[in-house]
Each structure stands twice: as structure tokens, then as C-alpha cells.
Design an enzyme around this catalytic site. Structure first.
Site, short mmCIF file in Angstrom:
data_model
loop_
_atom_site.label_atom_id
_atom_site.label_comp_id
_atom_site.label_asym_id
_atom_site.label_seq_id
_atom_site.Cartn_x
_atom_site.Cartn_y
_atom_site.Cartn_z
N ARG A 233 0.83 -1.19 0.00
CA ARG A 233 0.00 0.00 0.00
C ARG A 233 0.87 1.24 0.00
O ARG A 233 1.83 1.34 0.78
CB ARG A 233 -0.88 0.05 1.25
CG ARG A 233 -2.18 -0.74 1.11
CD ARG A 233 -3.10 -0.07 0.08
NE ARG A 233 -4.30 -0.84 -0.21
CZ ARG A 233 -4.38 -1.82 -1.12
NH1 ARG A 233 -3.33 -2.17 -1.81
NH2 ARG A 233 -5.53 -2.44 -1.32
N GLU A 262 -4.00 7.64 -5.42
CA GLU A 262 -4.15 6.99 -6.74
C GLU A 262 -5.44 7.46 -7.39
O GLU A 262 -6.43 7.66 -6.70
CB GLU A 262 -4.18 5.46 -6.56
CG GLU A 262 -2.86 4.92 -6.02
CD GLU A 262 -2.86 3.40 -5.82
OE1 GLU A 262 -3.89 2.76 -6.13
OE2 GLU A 262 -1.85 2.88 -5.37
N HIS A 281 -0.44 0.23 -9.84
CA HIS A 281 -1.22 -0.68 -8.98
C HIS A 281 -1.68 -1.92 -9.77
O HIS A 281 -2.87 -2.20 -9.88
CB HIS A 281 -2.43 0.05 -8.38
CG HIS A 281 -2.95 -0.59 -7.12
ND1 HIS A 281 -3.41 0.13 -6.05
CD2 HIS A 281 -3.08 -1.89 -6.76
CE1 HIS A 281 -3.81 -0.69 -5.09
NE2 HIS A 281 -3.63 -1.94 -5.50
P1 NAD Z 1 -2.22 -10.25 5.30
O1 NAD Z 1 -3.20 -9.64 6.23
O2 NAD Z 1 -2.33 -11.69 4.96
O3 NAD Z 1 -0.73 -10.01 5.85
C1 NAD Z 1 -0.31 -8.79 6.37
C2 NAD Z 1 0.79 -9.07 7.39
O4 NAD Z 1 1.29 -7.82 7.85
C3 NAD Z 1 0.30 -9.84 8.61
O5 NAD Z 1 1.09 -11.00 8.83
C4 NAD Z 1 0.44 -8.85 9.75
O6 NAD Z 1 0.79 -9.47 10.98
C5 NAD Z 1 1.57 -7.97 9.24
N1 NAD Z 1 1.64 -6.67 9.88
C6 NAD Z 1 0.63 -5.87 10.33
N2 NAD Z 1 1.13 -4.76 10.88
C7 NAD Z 1 2.47 -4.84 10.78
C8 NAD Z 1 3.54 -3.99 11.17
N3 NAD Z 1 3.33 -2.84 11.82
N4 NAD Z 1 4.81 -4.38 10.90
C9 NAD Z 1 5.06 -5.56 10.27
N5 NAD Z 1 4.08 -6.42 9.91
C10 NAD Z 1 2.81 -6.05 10.15
O7 NAD Z 1 -2.26 -9.35 3.99
P2 NAD Z 1 -1.78 -9.79 2.54
O8 NAD Z 1 -2.88 -10.49 1.85
O9 NAD Z 1 -0.48 -10.46 2.65
O10 NAD Z 1 -1.62 -8.37 1.83
C11 NAD Z 1 -0.51 -7.57 2.14
C12 NAD Z 1 -0.67 -6.18 1.53
O11 NAD Z 1 -0.64 -6.28 0.12
C13 NAD Z 1 -1.97 -5.47 1.88
O12 NAD Z 1 -1.70 -4.10 2.07
C14 NAD Z 1 -2.80 -5.64 0.62
O13 NAD Z 1 -3.79 -4.67 0.49
C15 NAD Z 1 -1.72 -5.51 -0.42
N6 NAD Z 1 -2.03 -6.06 -1.74
C16 NAD Z 1 -1.70 -5.29 -2.82
C17 NAD Z 1 -1.94 -5.78 -4.08
C18 NAD Z 1 -1.60 -4.95 -5.28
O14 NAD Z 1 -2.35 -4.97 -6.24
N7 NAD Z 1 -0.48 -4.26 -5.29
C19 NAD Z 1 -2.51 -7.05 -4.26
C20 NAD Z 1 -2.79 -7.81 -3.13
C21 NAD Z 1 -2.53 -7.31 -1.87
C1 MLT Z 2 -5.74 -5.56 -3.03
O1 MLT Z 2 -5.63 -5.07 -1.91
O2 MLT Z 2 -6.28 -6.66 -3.24
C2 MLT Z 2 -5.17 -4.81 -4.17
O3 MLT Z 2 -5.30 -3.46 -3.98
C3 MLT Z 2 -5.60 -5.30 -5.49
C4 MLT Z 2 -6.56 -4.48 -6.29
O4 MLT Z 2 -7.76 -4.56 -6.07
O5 MLT Z 2 -6.12 -3.79 -7.20
#
Ligand code: NAD
Ligand code: MLT
Length: 313
Positions: A233, A262, A281
Site C-alpha cells: 500500500r 491513486e 497498482h
Molecule cells: P495479510 O493480512 O495476509 O498479511 C499482512 C501481514 O502484515 C500480517 O502477517 C500482519 O501481521 C503484518 N503486519 C501488520 N502490521 C504490521 C507492522 N506494523 N509491521 C510488520 N508487519 C505487520 O495481507 P496480505 O494479503 O499479505 O496483503 C498484504 C498487503 O498487500 C496489503 O496491504 C494488501 O492490500 C496488499 N495487496 C496489494 C496488491 C496490489 O495490487 N499491489 C494485491 C494484493 C494485496
Molecule cells: C488488493 O488489496 O487486493 C489490491 O489493492 C488489489 C486491487 O484490487 O487492485
């Protein structure tokens, strides 16, 4: 038996999700890029709202949508949804936490390689006819240390993939036990140690008050070189601080898929720094991931309408 319910979709999702909702007998209306009063008007008679990251679901949206039962986030992050307001209005918030995890992990790996080997920069120059072979001496990921901040679903998939190409893994995540890290061949360490040891640092936390600007000038100085990848994020990494750190050589480079605001403004400082690779993104933008999250959200909305448990799966 439920009556025909109206589902408003304000960010594009895969047709498979729209079809599934229609097949279940619901009315589906799409209204992309609506904001402000137009969004409030559109949502007024909706029973479900489907979003990705583009729509800000604020308290005003819940106020305007008196018949709303559920907000479905076709993806993982719910930082664009006011969860407290949803609770106050008795509205369910569901996400699709599994369907795009592999896509996000693969994009992270791609971004790490892209920045280590300057692929976008070399590509852009060759497309203009410039054979800049001598200008790019890259870095191998093999035998380097990967620091993972947030070892959740995406972080773990990144760990597996980059362990497979020979990186040493350290991770910082205050909410998990050591066994999770050990299973992946990673060592769980304190935040500062993760920053200091990482040749490549990859961020995979949600955006919360605790993680906002988690990585800023001081943290980048602790890295003191190497590459930062953020496919989690925008807002977790301070963009001004990162741009300055790459510009002045504190870091060798960075690869950024997500931004604090964004769509990103042309004035964003990261766009001006040559060694910062950027994508708009795209982490979840694969056919499989989009079909997965769209059908998952459709199923959860149908379950909510039928009074069945909403599984967030
Ligand atoms: P998740 O909830 O499975 O994992 C997140 C992890 O972060 C957890 O293990 C949690 O304990 C840890 N965490 C929370 N606070 C923390 C801190 N202060 N320091 C260190 N670790 C901490 O989430 P996920 O499914 O792995 O997704 C991770 C991130 O990726 C999210 O922000 C999600 O929105 C983003 N994401 C982005 C895209 C994209 O299109 N770029 C796609 C999918 C997910
Ligand atoms: C997500 O958190 O799953 C990502 O932002 C992916 C998206 O919807 O683009």
C-alpha cells in the site's frame, strides 16, 4: 426466499463476478468513476456495493445508502472502506483475501528483478533506438538478503519464490510466531535488524495507523543501500523520503506499485527518479486473480442476501 436485490459496482471487476450475481437473480448496475454526490445518488437504493481500491467508501456513503446490506471488496485491502462507519450502520464488509495473493507475489518478484536489472530503463532506451549495453550493470538476487516486512499471505508467497532463487530471508512481523518464519526458511528479526540486513526490502503490511509512513528517512538510512519494493500500500512508505533516498544514493533503487494517492499525480516525486521503477497498482491484475476475487465477492454477497454466513474467502 429473497427478493431481487440491487448490486452497485463502482470499480471494474471481472465479468465472471457480474454474471454470477445476475445468475443468482440480482440486478447489477455498474457505475465506474463516480465520486462525490454522484456516488451518493447511485448508492441510495443499492443493497450491495462492490468496489476495488478506486472507490472511497466513507461515512457519507453509508449515510446515503439506507438499504445497504454488504460492501464487497474485490481484493484484499479494505483501507478505502470506513469500517467503523460500516459497523455503525450495521453493514457487512467482506473482502477476497486469497484470490489475488499469487498475482501480488509474482508482481513483487517481477518488480525486484526489474529494479535490480534496470529492465524498464533499458527497454525505454532501446525502444528509441539506443543500444545502452554499457550503462547497466545489474545486481543478482542470488545470495543476497531479502527483508520482508509483513509475513502474511503475500509476504509468505514472496518468501517461497525468492527462497527458491537462492536469497537469504529475514522477516519482521510483530504479529506472527517464529514457526511461520522458520517453516519458510526465514529468520524473524526486529524491525531495525530487518532494515539493516536487507539488500532487498519488500513491504507486505496493510495500511493502518500503525504502518502509515512506517518506512521514512531514518529507516531508509538504516538500509544504507540496496532496493526497496512496495507492492502493498502507498502510505506505508514515505514517498518524498524514498525519492530523496534513491536520488542521493542512500538506496540503489526502488520498485513501487502503490501510491498514497491513486491515480498518481504527475507531480509525485517518485516519477522523477530514474532508478525508481513504477507500475500503476498492477499487483492483482492477472486474469486468474481478477476472476477469483470477482466470483468470491459475488458468492459472499449472495450469501449475505440469503442470511447465510459471509466467509471472507
Ligand atoms: P495479510 O493480512 O495476509 O498479511 C499482512 C501481514 O502484515 C500480517 O502477517 C500482519 O501481521 C503484518 N503486519 C501488520 N502490521 C504490521 C507492522 N506494523 N509491521 C510488520 N508487519 C505487520 O495481507 P496480505 O494479503 O499479505 O496483503 C498484504 C498487503 O498487500 C496489503 O496491504 C494488501 O492490500 C496488499 N495487496 C496489494 C496488491 C496490489 O495490487 N499491489 C494485491 C494484493 C494485496
Ligand atoms: C488488493 O488489496 O487486493 C489490491 O489493492 C488489489 C486491487 O484490487 O487492485
Amino acid at each position: 426466499m429473497i427478493t431481487r436485490m440491487k448490486v452497485l459496482v463502482t470499480d471494474p471487476i471481472d465479468d465472471a463476478g457480474l454474471e454470477r450475481l445476475r445468475e443468482a437473480g440480482h440486478e447489477v448496475e455498474t457505475a465506474y468513476d463516480v465520486t462525490g454526490d454522484a456516488l451518493l445518488d447511485a448508492v441510495a437504493d443499492a443493497n450491495a456495493l462492490v468496489v476495488r481500491s478506486g472507490t472511497e467508501v466513507t461515512d457519507a456513503v453509508f449515510e446515503a445508502a439506507s438499504d445497504l446490506v454488504i460492501v464487497g471488496r474485490a481484493g484484499i485491502g479494505v483501507d478505502n472502506i470506513d469500517i467503523d462507519a460500516a459497523t455503525d450502520h450495521g453493514v457487512i464488509v467482506a473482502n477476497a483475501p486469497e484470490g489475488n495473493v499469487r498475482a501480488a507475489a509474482e508482481h513483487t518478484v517481477a518488480m525486484a528483478f526489474a529494479s535490480a536489472r534496470s529492465i524498464p530503463q533499458a527497454h525505454a532506451r532501446l525502444k528509441t533506438g539506443e543500444w545502452a549495453k554499457g550503462d547497466y550493470l545489474g545486481t543478482e538476487l542470488n545470495a543476497k538478503t531479502l527483508g520482508i516486512v509483513g509475513l502474511g499471505r503475500v509476504g509468505q508467497e514472496v518468501a517461497k519464490r525468492l527462497d527458491g532463487i537462492g536469497m537469504d530471508l529475514v522477516a519482521y512481523d510483530p504479529y506472527i510466531g517464529e514457526e511461520r518464519a522458520e517453516r519458510l526458511g526465514a529468520k524473524l528479526v526486529e524491525f531495525e535488524a530487518c532494515l539493516e540486513r536487507a539488500d532487498f526490502l519488500t513491504v507486505h503490511t496493510p495500511l493502518t495507523p500503525e504502518t502509515e509512513d512506517l518506512i521514512s528517512t531514518e529507516e531508509l538510512e538504516l538500509m544504507g543501500g540496496g532496493y526497496l519494493v512496495n507492492c502493498a500500500r502507498g502510505g506505508v512508505v514515505d514517498e518524498d523520503a524514498l525519492a530523496a533516498a534513491v536520488e542521493d544514493g542512500t538506496l540503489d533503487g526502488a520498485a513501487i506499485d502503490v501510491f498514497a494517492d491513486e491515480p498518481v499525480s504527475p507531480d509525485n516525486p517518485l516519477l522523477d527518479v530514474d532508478d525508481v521503477v513504477v507500475t500503476p497498482h498492477l499487483g492483482a491484475s492477472t486474469e486468474a486473480a481478477q476472476e477469483n476475487v470477482a466470483t468470491s465477492i459475488a458468492d459472499q454477497i449472495d450469501a449475505a442476501f440469503n442470511g447465510e454466513p459471509v466467509m471472507n474467502a
